[in-house]
Each structure stands twice: as structure tokens, then as C-alpha cells.
Design a protein around this motif. Structure first.
Motif, short mmCIF file in Angstrom:
data_model
loop_
_atom_site.label_atom_id
_atom_site.label_comp_id
_atom_site.label_asym_id
_atom_site.label_seq_id
_atom_site.Cartn_x
_atom_site.Cartn_y
_atom_site.Cartn_z
N LYS A 292 -7.68 67.95 22.87
CA LYS A 292 -6.44 68.19 22.12
C LYS A 292 -6.09 69.68 22.16
O LYS A 292 -6.98 70.54 22.23
N CYS A 293 -4.79 69.95 22.06
CA CYS A 293 -4.35 71.33 21.92
C CYS A 293 -4.84 71.85 20.56
O CYS A 293 -4.58 71.20 19.54
N PRO A 294 -5.54 72.98 20.53
CA PRO A 294 -6.06 73.46 19.24
C PRO A 294 -4.96 73.75 18.21
O PRO A 294 -5.20 73.67 17.01
N LEU A 295 -3.77 74.06 18.69
CA LEU A 295 -2.67 74.34 17.74
C LEU A 295 -2.02 73.05 17.26
O LEU A 295 -1.33 73.03 16.25
N HIS A 296 -2.18 71.97 18.01
CA HIS A 296 -1.54 70.70 17.66
C HIS A 296 -2.55 69.56 17.77
O HIS A 296 -2.41 68.67 18.62
N PRO A 297 -3.57 69.60 16.90
CA PRO A 297 -4.67 68.63 17.04
C PRO A 297 -4.26 67.18 16.77
O PRO A 297 -5.01 66.26 17.12
N THR A 298 -3.08 66.95 16.20
CA THR A 298 -2.68 65.56 15.95
C THR A 298 -1.95 64.95 17.15
O THR A 298 -1.68 63.76 17.16
N LEU A 299 -1.63 65.79 18.13
CA LEU A 299 -0.90 65.28 19.30
C LEU A 299 -1.83 65.12 20.48
O LEU A 299 -2.80 65.87 20.63
N THR A 300 -1.55 64.16 21.31
CA THR A 300 -2.29 64.03 22.56
C THR A 300 -1.47 64.71 23.66
O THR A 300 -0.30 64.38 23.84
N PRO A 301 -2.08 65.66 24.37
CA PRO A 301 -1.32 66.32 25.44
C PRO A 301 -0.93 65.31 26.52
O PRO A 301 -1.63 64.32 26.73
N GLU A 302 0.20 65.57 27.15
CA GLU A 302 0.65 64.67 28.22
C GLU A 302 0.01 65.08 29.54
O GLU A 302 -0.12 66.27 29.83
#
Ligand SMILES: [Zn+2]
Length: 672
Positions: free
Chosen positions: A142-152
Motif C-alpha cells: 500500500k502507499c504509505p500516505l494512502h493505506p486504505t487504497l490499493t495502488p493500481e
């Protein structure tokens, strides 16, 4: 005339500006206003970054055309900046035709130079950051700044910029221009990054409509970051107005947040090198604002609305906010905001200090001299000497973009003026006819010191300082540092007595009743004219900073009653207290309370452990000056050897607050 072209970062418009965004604009505005005061032909530019997929999505969510959404957000941003008195000369939007011309020009130049080539991008993309990510950038996928999102995971035909080709030229540029990237900590980070090797970067996105088409491949749009960086040059005519570009490029200063340093000090200069354009002179990467030690985030509820903060102190409340942001945070380091501290600083710096000083001096001038002051044969060079030293320190700091030191320098003159009044006691001089000239001169000098302080603080608090200048009989029109930024003994001053500039924030605004336990009888009123039966000069405000931390009997300090329990001065002097600057901070593993700090104590760097982890995020401490017990025997805590102890106030049931200072002090300064 020398020109100065400076910019801030342009902002994504998918949310309203918060205090962190405002912090950057205010500090940049202080620099711009200072440059104007110094006589520079200044062009201060800000703007909005609109070609973002997040903006596009947000507009669709709100049922608006992207451009209509951006129009609306532009008004939101502009009204916030107006409320904070940010004096930009130009405001660019990346959807403007002038920007499209600049982007097209740069893309074509790089393509013609062979620095853009076609390839296949396959890898991660964080939609929220709008950044391509490597495996190394992700934490647990996961992006450390956006841990709730899954990177594409994306796989598409992209155009790449040959960033790798500019590794050596960039290293050479950094070596030849130490001023290029500031402060030092960012420079070191980026030098390591450059030395570690640069890889080519994707500069286009396929199959998207919201963006600027590549001039040589209309089915792709320019990647939002590549697009955005070019705003600084397109705003001054790149690709459209050659004369304007010639006049203003290169920029003298880009003020940006530390998280986007790589884009501004590595990718942007490489793009300019490839386009055969001159590089900006300086990139300054400021720190982050936290609230109560936590990163500002909507989900944590730690977002501070800058308009709410400005409105807290009335129509001119932008000035107290600006002073807080500039004076309380080392420009370049992270800084913290709490509503309590904001109120405290307002009371200490404005209500009790500068505001009270202006009220007292104008009141005494009216009481003793009908408001008219002239210089006399009597001399008092004390304040003039302080003023000269302060002006030198101020200019040196401001020229180096150390706006916090500039504000602190101005405050040294204000403090010296308060001390001067206490020492010369005008109310005593007034009783002795033989001291008439001396009294006039004392009041004149105090008024002059206020005038000069107001000139120095004008870039920080434009509205209030102009009002102060009016009250001390000086004109605020056409201020110049050259003419107005020095000690003057000339002419007659007609002072204006008026209501309090900054009424003290009362007890009802405070949540902690313990903080109010200091009665006004405990506060020794310095400089109150002891005229029997006469009312105080400024009855609205108590006279000297009742800063709870300095008042005996303040929370957390047990009252000392019996002399038998007291220690001698010799005993006390055995304890060597010194200032130390925090260089790095991290949590001690497996401990809830302990932080491990690296500090600079002037003569050396030390490691110590402090039990303040529940009150401070480690990042919030970096750059702060604390007080340590310097000559404490080392002790090992949770496996870490601690060489010294950090002083903190620990209110019952509350979190510890580290001891700090109103002004910037060099590390190793003895405290006693
Ligand atoms: Zn992200």
C-alpha cells in the motif's frame, strides 16, 4: 531596479485549503512583502493545479463539468488567501491557455532534443498521490500516505523523460550552487538521492481526456506532475510572450512543501536543462504543520480551517495568525498548532506585549506631553544601539528566508523597549521638573522603537503594523526599508491614543480552570505609574505577560512554603541547564512513553531519552529547542543510554509539555 520572481506550490483543488496549505502561502507572502519593502520589483505568483484525475473525479461526484468545478474552487482559494492578506501578484490555473502554451513548448523541446522517448510503463500507480510507485515506495503493498487504497497496476504506452541522463549535470549543479536547495537537510536528502542513481520517468498518461495533449502524440495527455511544474515558467510567458519571459525567468525562489522536494529539485531542473532554459535560483522546502502533534488529516479530525483561525481574533485576526505561523515555527522545520498555544501566544506576544506597549507609550505621551513628542538635547543611546543590532540581524535573517528569525529579531527590540520603560520610569521623571527634557526624550525613544518594530514586522502583520505606525505618528505610505528601517531622531511625532489593538483573550475562552489560578495580584505590574489614586493608564489590559509557565504557583509547581526546604543558590548552580536543538526523534521500540532524541548541545551531539511520547509525535519535535539537564549522569532506559534529561511541565492528569522559548536561541545556551 532588481527584480524578484517567487512562487509557491500550486494546489490541487479537490479540497479546500487547510492551515498547512495556508502556512506555505503566509510564509511566502512575508518574503514577498519583505522584498517589496527592500525595493525589489517583486512578482509573487500562486495558483491552482487542475489537471488532476482526483479533481476530475471530484467534479463528476458533484455533478459538475470539471472546469466549472475548478472555477468554483478558484473562488474558494482566492477568498481564503484574501482573508489571510496574502498579496500575490499573479494567480495561474493550469487550465489557462497561457499554461497550455508553456507545457506544449517544453514537451516539444524535450522531444526534439531526443530526451522523450516512447516506451511501455508497467507498474504501480497511487491514484491519490497521482504518482507512479515502485515496490520500494510501498509498505505491505500500500502507499504509505494512502493505506486504505490499493495502488493500481497499470500497463500502458507512455512517453518517458530521460531523467537518468541528467544525474551528473544535477550533481554538478548542486555542487556549484549550495543555495539551490534549502534548507540544508533537504539538500542532503536530494544529494543522496541523485548519487543513488536516477531512472527515467513516465511523463504521459494514455486514454485520458482531462489534461494537455502531447504535441507529438495527441492520444496521450501530459502527466499531471510534468504539467504542473511547468506553471512557473508558463505564467511568465514561456511559449507565448518572449519579452515577459525574458524579463522574469528564471524564478528567484520556489517555496514548496518538503514532500514535493524531489519534483522541484531533481525533475524540474532536469526538465529545464533538457529544454535549455535557466534554472530557478533557489528552491526552499518548508516543513509540515501538525495539530496537537498529529498530521493534519480529515479522518483524524486534525484539520484546522485557516479562516476559523483568523476569525478567532476578529476582522484583523489574520495578523495574529500570521505572526503565530511565522514566529512559532522554524521555517524549514515541522511545526505544531494547538488552539491553546495559539491563544497563549496571542496573549503573550500581542495583548500583553506589543499591544500593551503601544497603549502605554501613546497614553503616557498624551498624559505628559499632549501627544506631541520631539527630540531634545538629552540623549539616550541605549535603545538606538539595540535597534541597530536588531535591524542587522533582521535583514540577515530575512535575506536568508529565515522568517522566524526575522520576527524574533523584531521582538527583541519590543522586549528591549519594555525594559527601557521599566528602567527609566517615565512616571517618576514626570514628578521632577528638572527631568522634563529627559522625560520627553525617553518617550520619544520608546515611540521611535515602536515605529521601527512596526516597520520590521510589517511583512508579517501588514494591517496591524500600519495601524501602529499611525498611532506613533508615522506614515505607512510608501514604506521603504532604506528610509524607514533605521533609527530616526528627526521631527515631531504626534501620537494617537486609541483603544486596545489586541484585547486579551479572557478566561472564558480557556478550558483548563487551573490555568486561571494566577490572580492578577500575583503579577508584578512593571511600569505602572504609581500615582496615588490615579487609574492605570490602560485599564483594559493587565500589564505584564502573565505567562503561566513563568509565574510561581503555576500548575504543576508545588508551592514552596517553608524556608527549611529550600536550597541555596550554590546548590542550584550545580545543575547545569542548557538549551539543545532536537536533530532527530524516534520512538523507543516497545515503549509507549519514551522517545529517543538526538540533540545538538552546542559543543556536541548527544542521545537522550525522554518520557514524552504520549504528548509528541517524534516529527513535531525535530527542529525545536528544548532545555536539558546537561550534567546528569548517564542512565540506560529500555536499552538506550540517555545522556541528559529534557525538562517538561507535567500537569496532573495532563500530558507533558516541553520547556521552550519565545525566541530562537543557539544550542548550548546556559539556562538559569
Ligand atoms: Zn498515495
Amino acid at each position: 531596479m532588481n527584480r524578484f520572481f517567487m512562487t509557491t506550490a500550486i494546489d490541487y483543488v479537490n479540497s479546500r485549503p487547510h492551515l498547512g496549505t495556508a502556512y506555505e502561502k503566509v510564509c511566502a507572502d512575508v518574503i514577498a512583502r519583505y522584498k517589496r519593502l527592500r525595493g525589489f520589483d517583486t512578482r509573487f505568483m500562486m495558483g491552482n493545479d487542475e489537471h488532476s484525475q482526483n479533481v476530475y473525479k471530484k467534479a463528476l461526484e458533484e455533478g459538475l463539468e470539471p472546469l466549472a468545478y475548478c472555477d468554483r474552487m478558484e473562488q474558494e482559494f482566492r477568498s481564503t488567501w484574501r482573508r489571510l492578506d496574502v498579496s500575490f501578484d499573479d494567480f495561474i490555473r493550469t487550465t489557462e491557455p497561457r499554461h497550455k502554451l508553456g507545457v506544449t513548448e517544453v514537451a516539444q523541446r524535450l522531444y526534439d532534443a531526443g530526451d522523450i522517448y516512447e516506451g511501455l510503463y508497467e507498474g504501480w500507480y497511487c491514484v491519490s498521490c497521482e504518482e507512479f510507485k515502485t515496490d520500494k515506495d510501498l509498505v505491505d503493498g500500500k502507499c504509505p500516505l494512502h493505506p486504505t487504497l490499493t495502488p493500481e497496476w497499470i500497463r500502458e504506452k507512455n512517453y518517458f523523460f530521460r531523467l537518468s541522463k541528467y544525474q551528473q549535470p544535477l550533481a554538478d549543479h548542486f555542487a556549484a550552487h549550495p543555495e539551490f536547495l534549502q534548507p540544508e537537510i533537504r539538500r542532503n536528502e536530494m544529494l543522496r538521492l541523485i548519487e543513488g542513481g536516477l531512472t527515467d520517468i513516465s511523463v504521459s498518461r494514455a486514454g485520458q481526456s482531462w489534461g494537455i495533449p502531447l504535441p507529438f502524440a495527441a492520444d496521450s495527455v501530459v502527466y499531471v506532475w510534468f504539467d504542473a511544474l511547468i506553471n512557473y515558467a508558463s505564467a511568465v510567458g514561456l511559449g507565448g510572450d518572449a519579452a515577459l519571459f525574458e524579463r522574469w525567468w528564471p524564478a528567484d525562489l520556489h517555496v514548496i512543501g518538503k514532500d514535493i522536494t524531489r519534483f522541484h529539485s531533481v525533475i524540474w531542473p532536469a526538465m529545464l536543462m533538457a529544454a535549455k532554459l535557466p534554472l530557478p535560483r533557489t528552491v526552499f522546502g518548508h516543513g509540515f504543520m501538525t495539530m496537537n502533534g498529529q498530521r493534519m488529516s480529515k479522518t483524524l479530525g486534525t484539520i484546522v480551517d485557516p479562516i476559523e483561525a483568523a476569525d478567532r481574533f476578529g476582522p484583523n485576526g489574520h495578523d495574529p495568525l500570521r505572526l503565530y505561523l511565522v514566529k512559532e515555527i522554524i521555517f524549514g522545520s515541522d511545526g505544531d498548532f494547538t488552539w491553546e498555544r495559539y491563544d497563549d501566544r496571542y496573549n503573550a506576544d500581542l495583548a500583553n506585549n506589543l499591544g500593551n506597549l503601544v497603549s502605554r507609550v501613546t497614553a503616557m505621551a498624551h498624559r505628559y506631553r499632549q501627544g506631541r513628542l520631539v527630540t531634545t538635547a538629552a540623549t539616550s543611546d541605549r535603545l538606538a544601539g539595540v535597534a541597530e543590532q536588531v535591524v542587522g540581524a533582521y535583514a540577515k535573517a530575512m535575506d536568508a528566508f529565515a522568517v522566524h528569525e526575522g520576527a524574533a529579531a523584531a521582538y527583541r527590540l519590543i522586549d528591549a523597549t519594555n525594559e527601557f520603560i521599566a528602567a527609566t520610569a517615565p512616571w517618576t521623571l514626570a514628578k521632577d521638573p528638572a527631568s522634563a527634557d529627559r522625560l520627553t526624550q525617553v518617550l520619544f525613544d520608546a515611540a521611535e522603537a515602536i515605529r521601527l518594530s512596526a516597520v520590521l514586522l510589517e511583512p508579517v502583520m501588514p494591517t496591524s503594523c500600519r495601524e501602529i505606525l499611525r498611532r506613533v505618528g508615522a506614515s505607512a505610505d510608501g514604506l521603504t526599508f532604506e528610509r524607514d528601517g533605521c533609527w530616526r531622531r528627526d521631527g515631531e511625532r504626534v501620537l494617537v491614543q486609541d483603544g486596545p489593538l489586541w484585547p486579551r483573550v479572557g478566561a472564558d475562552r480557556r478550558v483548563d480552570p487551573k490555568e486561571q489560578s494566577v490572580s492578577s495580584d500575583d503579577i508584578k505590574p512593571e511600569g505602572v505609574p504609581p500615582v496615588a489614586g490615579a487609574p492605570a493608564l490602560v485599564p483594559e489590559t493587565p500589564l505584564k505577560a502573565p505567562d503561566p509557565a513563568t509565574v510561581p504557583g503555576a500548575p504543576g509547581v508545588p508551592p514552596v512554603t517553608a524556608t527549611a526546604d529550600r536550597i541555596s543558590i550554590d546548590d542550584f548552580m550545580k545543575v547545569e541547564l542548557r538549551t539543545a536543538k532536537v536533530l532527530a526523534a524516534e520512538r523507543v521500540p516497545k515503549s509507549k512513553k519514551l522517545l529517543k532524541l538526538q540533540v545538538d548541545v552546542g559543543t556536541e551531539h548527544r542521545t537522550l531519552v525522554a518520557g514524552i511520547a504520549d504528548a509528541y509525535e517524534p516529527e513535531a519535535l525535530v527542529g525545536r529547542t528544548v532545555v536539558i539537564v546537561f550534567n546528569l549522569k548517564p542512565a540506560t532506559l529500555m536499552g538506550v543510554e540517555s545522556n541528559g534529561m529534557v525538562l517538561a511541565a507535567s500537569p496532573e492528569g495532563g500530558k507533558p509539555t516541553v520547556v521552550g522559548f519565545d525566541v530562537e536561541l543557539p544550542p548550548g545556551t546556559r539556562v538559569r
